[in-house]
Motif scaffolding. Structure first.
Motif, PDB file in Angstrom:
ATOM      1  N   GLU A   1      42.894  45.326  43.446  1.00 35.25           N
ATOM      2  CA  GLU A   1      41.463  45.520  43.673  1.00 35.25           C
ATOM      3  C   GLU A   1      40.779  44.167  43.803  1.00 35.25           C
ATOM      4  N   THR A   2      39.673  44.192  44.488  1.00 33.46           N
ATOM      5  CA  THR A   2      38.882  42.980  44.692  1.00 33.46           C
ATOM      6  C   THR A   2      37.501  43.198  44.087  1.00 33.46           C
ATOM      7  N   LYS A   3      37.115  42.294  43.197  1.00 32.41           N
ATOM      8  CA  LYS A   3      35.815  42.379  42.532  1.00 32.41           C
ATOM      9  C   LYS A   3      34.929  41.225  42.996  1.00 32.41           C
ATOM     10  N   THR A   4      33.625  41.493  43.007  1.00 28.57           N
ATOM     11  CA  THR A   4      32.649  40.465  43.352  1.00 28.57           C
ATOM     12  C   THR A   4      31.907  40.039  42.097  1.00 28.57           C
ATOM     13  N   ALA A   5      32.026  38.778  41.742  1.00 23.51           N
ATOM     14  CA  ALA A   5      31.365  38.262  40.546  1.00 23.51           C
ATOM     15  C   ALA A   5      29.866  38.106  40.790  1.00 23.51           C
ATOM     16  N   LYS A   6      29.113  37.806  39.714  1.00 23.42           N
ATOM     17  CA  LYS A   6      27.672  37.624  39.839  1.00 23.42           C
ATOM     18  C   LYS A   6      27.334  36.416  40.709  1.00 23.42           C
ATOM     19  N   SER A   7      28.231  35.469  40.729  1.00 21.24           N
ATOM     20  CA  SER A   7      28.001  34.282  41.560  1.00 21.24           C
ATOM     21  C   SER A   7      28.271  34.545  43.034  1.00 21.24           C
ATOM     22  N   GLY A   8      28.802  35.715  43.355  1.00 19.48           N
ATOM     23  CA  GLY A   8      29.106  36.045  44.744  1.00 19.48           C
ATOM     24  C   GLY A   8      30.529  35.805  45.139  1.00 19.48           C
ATOM     25  N   GLU A   9      31.334  35.231  44.258  1.00 23.33           N
ATOM     26  CA  GLU A   9      32.730  34.964  44.577  1.00 23.33           C
ATOM     27  C   GLU A   9      33.542  36.258  44.442  1.00 23.33           C
ATOM     28  N   ARG A  10      34.499  36.413  45.339  1.00 23.84           N
ATOM     29  CA  ARG A  10      35.369  37.573  45.319  1.00 23.84           C
ATOM     30  C   ARG A  10      36.694  37.202  44.662  1.00 23.84           C
ATOM     31  N   ALA A  11      37.111  38.021  43.703  1.00 21.08           N
ATOM     32  CA  ALA A  11      38.347  37.761  42.949  1.00 21.08           C
ATOM     33  C   ALA A  11      39.245  38.980  43.048  1.00 21.08           C
ATOM     34  N   LYS A  12      40.518  38.716  43.290  1.00 25.36           N
ATOM     35  CA  LYS A  12      41.503  39.786  43.398  1.00 25.36           C
ATOM     36  C   LYS A  12      42.296  39.871  42.105  1.00 25.36           C
ATOM     37  N   GLY A  13      42.737  41.093  41.784  1.00 22.68           N
ATOM     38  CA  GLY A  13      43.506  41.278  40.565  1.00 22.68           C
ATOM     39  C   GLY A  13      44.265  42.586  40.579  1.00 22.68           C
ATOM     40  N   ILE A  14      45.187  42.719  39.657  1.00 25.38           N
ATOM     41  CA  ILE A  14      45.953  43.953  39.480  1.00 25.38           C
ATOM     42  C   ILE A  14      45.298  44.786  38.386  1.00 25.38           C
ATOM     43  N   ARG A  15      45.122  46.042  38.681  1.00 26.55           N
ATOM     44  CA  ARG A  15      44.531  46.980  37.720  1.00 26.55           C
ATOM     45  C   ARG A  15      45.572  48.068  37.439  1.00 26.55           C
ATOM     46  N   TYR A  16      46.154  48.004  36.243  1.00 25.28           N
ATOM     47  CA  TYR A  16      47.212  48.952  35.873  1.00 25.28           C
ATOM     48  C   TYR A  16      46.590  50.016  34.963  1.00 25.28           C
ATOM     49  N   LEU A  17      46.629  51.278  35.402  1.00 21.97           N
ATOM     50  CA  LEU A  17      46.066  52.389  34.635  1.00 21.97           C
ATOM     51  C   LEU A  17      47.193  53.074  33.881  1.00 21.97           C
ATOM     52  N   LEU A  18      47.179  52.930  32.568  1.00 25.89           N
ATOM     53  CA  LEU A  18      48.186  53.526  31.693  1.00 25.89           C
ATOM     54  C   LEU A  18      47.561  54.753  31.025  1.00 25.89           C
ATOM     55  N   TYR A  19      47.907  55.922  31.533  1.00 26.13           N
ATOM     56  CA  TYR A  19      47.255  57.151  31.071  1.00 26.13           C
ATOM     57  C   TYR A  19      47.852  57.650  29.757  1.00 26.13           C
ATOM     58  N   LEU A  20      46.977  58.228  28.976  1.00 19.33           N
ATOM     59  CA  LEU A  20      47.347  58.767  27.670  1.00 19.33           C
ATOM     60  C   LEU A  20      47.918  60.170  27.830  1.00 19.33           C
ATOM     61  N   ARG A  21      48.972  60.455  27.094  1.00 19.58           N
ATOM     62  CA  ARG A  21      49.538  61.796  27.118  1.00 19.58           C
ATOM     63  C   ARG A  21      48.584  62.785  26.466  1.00 19.58           C
ATOM     64  N   ALA A  22      48.598  64.022  26.959  1.00 22.40           N
ATOM     65  CA  ALA A  22      47.678  65.041  26.435  1.00 22.40           C
ATOM     66  C   ALA A  22      48.011  65.430  25.003  1.00 22.40           C
ATOM     67  N   ASP A  23      49.270  65.306  24.584  1.00 25.71           N
ATOM     68  CA  ASP A  23      49.670  65.697  23.242  1.00 25.71           C
ATOM     69  C   ASP A  23      49.680  64.526  22.266  1.00 25.71           C
ATOM     70  N   CYS A  24      49.160  63.373  22.672  1.00 25.71           N
ATOM     71  CA  CYS A  24      49.115  62.217  21.773  1.00 25.71           C
ATOM     72  C   CYS A  24      47.812  62.237  20.981  1.00 25.71           C
ATOM     73  N   PRO A  25      47.863  62.077  19.654  1.00 26.36           N
ATOM     74  CA  PRO A  25      46.657  62.204  18.838  1.00 26.36           C
ATOM     75  C   PRO A  25      45.783  60.967  18.785  1.00 26.36           C
ATOM     76  N   LYS A  26      46.235  59.829  19.351  1.00 27.20           N
ATOM     77  CA  LYS A  26      45.461  58.606  19.157  1.00 27.20           C
ATOM     78  C   LYS A  26      45.746  57.582  20.248  1.00 27.20           C
ATOM     79  N   TYR A  27      44.905  56.534  20.238  1.00 27.40           N
ATOM     80  CA  TYR A  27      45.142  55.341  21.043  1.00 27.40           C
ATOM     81  C   TYR A  27      45.797  54.271  20.178  1.00 27.40           C
ATOM     82  N   ILE A  28      46.319  53.251  20.842  1.00 25.30           N
ATOM     83  CA  ILE A  28      46.713  52.025  20.151  1.00 25.30           C
ATOM     84  C   ILE A  28      45.656  50.991  20.514  1.00 25.30           C
ATOM     85  N   THR A  29      44.691  50.808  19.645  1.00 25.12           N
ATOM     86  CA  THR A  29      43.572  49.909  19.946  1.00 25.12           C
ATOM     87  C   THR A  29      43.705  48.563  19.254  1.00 25.12           C
ATOM     88  N   GLY A  30      44.586  48.447  18.281  1.00 25.88           N
ATOM     89  CA  GLY A  30      44.734  47.175  17.585  1.00 25.88           C
ATOM     90  C   GLY A  30      45.641  46.222  18.327  1.00 25.88           C
TER      91      GLY A  30
END
Length: 258
Positions: free
Chosen positions: A89-118
């Motif tokens: 994906e390509t994002k546009t910063a507030k300064s107007g510069e365009r930055a490219k990056g990888i966005r990895y979406l790691l989906y949570l299982r429906a039967d999992c009771p929690k996140y790992i936030t720590g």
């Protein structure tokens, strides 16, 4: 275990990547809870220059031949590998510069009771172990440790309630000389337990159901309190009867005398 509120998004940044938790639409258009892993990339990055291998317990990610992530997850039960994917994906910063990056979406299982936030990866957990608890996850083990470390508050008591020390319980002494160097035993010729003094020949019957000194002292305090309360009630009743026994005064006779 409660799920982390995805609206309270907290982003954690590291040297080569950053991740946060939130919600995003999957391929079928449904909004699902997920962990979003973001990796900055060069402007000329193409999909063929990204190599990723994802399993329930491990992630290996390479960009332009450079190893970005090669680590185990702290928990292998929460990740839905079939639904997870990455995109450029390509994002546009507030300064107007365009930055490219990888966005990895790691989906949570429906039967999992929690996140790992720590900590998401084992290296994060090892790096933060020196500054915080060795387990960032909300698991049964960490909760048991927290409960075990809780200090029980002292019991609430009045000033006249007495608590004895442990060494005051079940101590026998000689009734003849008062020595505490005694032995409680039942010899072959005895029919009951007796107290044999080591300092004098005095022998007495042992009170097996002996009341602890703290209980005796507390009973004496309670009895004194009951006597004091009964004495107050008796005085109050006597004053009441004295008022009732007074002869009524006829004010008409007093005026006639005057």
């Amino acid at each position: 275990l409660d799920r982390t509120d995805p609206h309270k998004r907290v982003q954690k940044r590291f040297q080569k990547y950053a991740w946060s938790f939130g919600r995003d639409e999957d391929d079928e258009g449904f909004t699902r809870e997920c962990v979003i892993l973001e990796v900055p990339a060069r402007p000329d990055t193409e999909p063929r220059q990204v190599k990723a291998k994802l399993t329930p317990g491990h992630l290996r990610l390479e960009l332009h031949g450079e190893l970005i992530v090669d680590d185990d997850f702290t928990d292998s039960r929460w990740l839905d590998t079939e639904a997870s994917y990455w995109e450029l994906e390509t994002k546009t910063a507030k300064s107007g510069e365009r930055a490219k990056g990888i966005r990895y979406l790691l989906y949570l299982r429906a039967d999992c009771p929690k996140y790992i936030t720590g900590a998401l990866f084992e290296q994060e957990k090892a790096a933060g172990a020196a500054n915080q608890d060795d387990s960032d996850d909300d698991t049964a083990d960490t909760r048991i440790r927290q409960i075990a470390n809780l200090k029980e508050p002292e019991p609430r008591r009045d000033q006249d309630i007495y608590f004895s020390e442990e060494e005051e319980f079940s101590e026998y002494e000689c009734e003849g000389c008062g020595s505490k160097s005694v032995q409680v035993m039942k010899k072959a010729e005895d029919r009951e337990f007796k107290v044999y003094c080591n300092d004098c020949p005095y022998v007495s019957v042992a009170d097996i159901c002996k009341e602890a000194p703290s209980l005796r002292r507390q009973r004496e305090i309670d009895e004194a309190r009951a006597r004091k309360k009964k004495e107050k009630e008796r005085k109050k009743l006597a004053e009441k009867l004295a008022i009732q026994d007074q002869v009524p005064v006829d004010f008409a006779e007093l005026e006639a005398v005057d």
